[in-house]
Design an enzyme around this catalytic site. Structure first.
Site, PDB file in Angstrom:
ATOM      1  N   GLU A 120     -37.085 -73.014  17.484  1.00 62.33           N
ATOM      2  CA  GLU A 120     -36.064 -71.980  17.321  1.00 62.33           C
ATOM      3  C   GLU A 120     -35.081 -71.971  18.494  1.00 62.33           C
ATOM      4  O   GLU A 120     -33.888 -71.706  18.311  1.00 62.33           O
ATOM      5  CB  GLU A 120     -36.715 -70.606  17.179  1.00 62.33           C
ATOM      6  CG  GLU A 120     -35.722 -69.495  16.869  1.00 62.33           C
ATOM      7  CD  GLU A 120     -36.410 -68.216  16.443  1.00 62.33           C
ATOM      8  OE1 GLU A 120     -36.679 -68.058  15.234  1.00 62.33           O
ATOM      9  OE2 GLU A 120     -36.710 -67.387  17.334  1.00 62.33           O
ATOM     10  N   ASP A 148     -40.127 -70.844   6.515  1.00 59.65           N
ATOM     11  CA  ASP A 148     -41.511 -70.603   6.894  1.00 59.65           C
ATOM     12  C   ASP A 148     -42.217 -70.073   5.655  1.00 59.65           C
ATOM     13  O   ASP A 148     -41.627 -69.324   4.864  1.00 59.65           O
ATOM     14  CB  ASP A 148     -41.600 -69.561   8.007  1.00 59.65           C
ATOM     15  CG  ASP A 148     -41.174 -70.119   9.358  1.00 59.65           C
ATOM     16  OD1 ASP A 148     -40.981 -71.344   9.466  1.00 59.65           O
ATOM     17  OD2 ASP A 148     -41.021 -69.316  10.300  1.00 59.65           O
ATOM     18  N   VAL A 149     -43.489 -70.409   5.499  1.00 55.80           N
ATOM     19  CA  VAL A 149     -44.178 -70.060   4.262  1.00 55.80           C
ATOM     20  C   VAL A 149     -44.724 -68.631   4.282  1.00 55.80           C
ATOM     21  O   VAL A 149     -45.004 -68.057   3.219  1.00 55.80           O
ATOM     22  CB  VAL A 149     -45.316 -71.067   3.992  1.00 55.80           C
ATOM     23  CG1 VAL A 149     -46.483 -70.841   4.948  1.00 55.80           C
ATOM     24  CG2 VAL A 149     -45.780 -71.006   2.557  1.00 55.80           C
ATOM     25  N   ASP A 150     -44.851 -68.023   5.472  1.00 52.83           N
ATOM     26  CA  ASP A 150     -45.437 -66.686   5.530  1.00 52.83           C
ATOM     27  C   ASP A 150     -44.378 -65.616   5.293  1.00 52.83           C
ATOM     28  O   ASP A 150     -44.146 -64.729   6.117  1.00 52.83           O
ATOM     29  CB  ASP A 150     -46.175 -66.452   6.853  1.00 52.83           C
ATOM     30  CG  ASP A 150     -45.367 -66.855   8.073  1.00 52.83           C
ATOM     31  OD1 ASP A 150     -44.239 -67.373   7.904  1.00 52.83           O
ATOM     32  OD2 ASP A 150     -45.859 -66.662   9.194  1.00 52.83           O
ATOM     33  N   TYR A 169     -52.287 -62.723  12.239  1.00 52.86           N
ATOM     34  CA  TYR A 169     -52.556 -63.899  13.052  1.00 52.86           C
ATOM     35  C   TYR A 169     -53.956 -63.867  13.644  1.00 52.86           C
ATOM     36  O   TYR A 169     -54.548 -64.899  13.908  1.00 52.86           O
ATOM     37  CB  TYR A 169     -51.522 -64.004  14.172  1.00 52.86           C
ATOM     38  CG  TYR A 169     -50.153 -64.407  13.713  1.00 52.86           C
ATOM     39  CD1 TYR A 169     -49.964 -65.256  12.621  1.00 52.86           C
ATOM     40  CD2 TYR A 169     -49.028 -63.934  14.377  1.00 52.86           C
ATOM     41  CE1 TYR A 169     -48.707 -65.619  12.208  1.00 52.86           C
ATOM     42  CE2 TYR A 169     -47.750 -64.309  13.966  1.00 52.86           C
ATOM     43  CZ  TYR A 169     -47.602 -65.147  12.881  1.00 52.86           C
ATOM     44  OH  TYR A 169     -46.343 -65.516  12.480  1.00 52.86           O
TER      45      TYR A 169
END
Length: 315
Positions: free
Chosen positions: A265, A175-177, A309
């Site tokens: 997931e 994941d990029v975050d 978010y």
């Protein structure tokens, strides 16, 4: 941070909560094109602008970001992408991910970063070291983040089949975050690599959030560990087998009008229950700094980026 119809403003403060003292005040006028932004876009612009101006004060520091604009929470439920906000999401997370990876991820080894996005022209420019490359792959635009999360399995499979398998023996999916904080090197390589979820590795099994719906292909009555889909990897053959399994399971669920509890997931956990990983990464490889007890985590190699978010996530 705040914005008005004509200007942006920010204050850098320090001190304990309730006892903060201002260190620096910032403000600027909006450019003519920026005055036409919506209220939400102006407030998001104020955050991006302030973080850029204050980056040398904030680098390497934990900090709280406060905004007085409740309308930003609207972004959390909006049904379509906004080009300004999507670009700022990429700026906020992708730039940090890549620049920190260049300092800690597989140093001394050839690495190609494959970035999947529906807005390839918004990907920030990053200076990469020798033998390090980046390839941006344009993908289909989805209205819901849940669909992006699930359909990435097919995107990864297609990239492995068309290109990666001809160039690299190993694949890692992130994941990029997230932000690298320490060495993430060859010690993490393995035939099939899974990650223990930071929020579940100490909990008893009955508290694992497996999918309990018997109608879903991700259904699990029991398991051994709870794995985090933020990182998985291994030899390309094994990663492709994993993502193909998850994608086919997701599509079968869609046909049956079912959606797994935690989307891809949940399917990943089912896969690792059937096909045990050969290497298991501890939560130090993807740590959430909001967890109070880290007595057994001596090193944090990768950390969750602050999840704003309410200001950045779409869908």
């Amino acid at each position: 941070m705040t914005a008005s119809t004509v200007s942006l403003g920010a204050v850098l403060s320090q001190g304990d909560p309730g006892e903060e003292h201002p260190v620096l005040y910032l403000s600027r006028k909006l450019l003519p094109r920026e005055t036409r932004y919506s209220t939400v876009e102006k407030e998001a612009l104020a955050i991006k602008w302030a973080l850029e101006k204050l980056r040398y004060y904030l680098l390497g520091q934990e900090f709280d970001l406060e905004t007085d604009h409740r309308a930003l929470t609207w972004i959390h439920s909006m049904k379509d992408h906004n080009s300004h906000l999507t670009r700022w999401y990429l700026d906020a997370y992708l730039k940090t991910f890549l620049t920190s990876a260049e300092q800690h991820f597989m140093l001394g080894l050839p690495v190609t970063y494959y970035v999947f996005t529906d807005l390839p022209d918004k990907v920030p420019n990053i200076t990469l070291a020798s033998q390090r490359n980046m390839k941006v792959i344009q993908v289909e635009k989805y209205n819901r983040w849940q669909d992006i999360s699930m359909m990435r399995m097919k995107m990864i499979s297609d990239a492995i089949e068309s290109e990666i398998r001809h160039s690299f023996p190993y694949v890692f999916c992130f994941d990029v975050d997230q932000e690298f904080k320490g060495r993430f090197g060859s010690e993490a390589l393995g035939d099939s690599v899974a990650l223990l979820h930071a929020h579940y590795y100490k909990l008893p099994k009955h508290r694992f959030t497996y999918d309990r719906n018997p109608k879903s292909k991700a259904f699990m009555e029991d398991g051994d560990s709870y794995y985090h889909a933020a990182i998985f990897g291994g030899l390309w053959q094994n990663v492709k087998h994993l993502v193909d399994y998850c994608y086919l399971s997701i599509m079968e669920d869609k046909i049956n009008d079912v959606e797994a509890k935690w989307h891809d997931e949940s399917h990943l956990n089912k896969y690792y229950w059937i096909h045990k990983p050969s290497r298991l990464l501890s939560p130090e490889y993807c740590w959430d700094q909001s967890i109070g007890d880290k007595s057994d985590i001596l090193v944090t190699r990768l950390v969750w980026a602050p999840k704003h978010y309410n200001t950045l996530r779409t869908g």
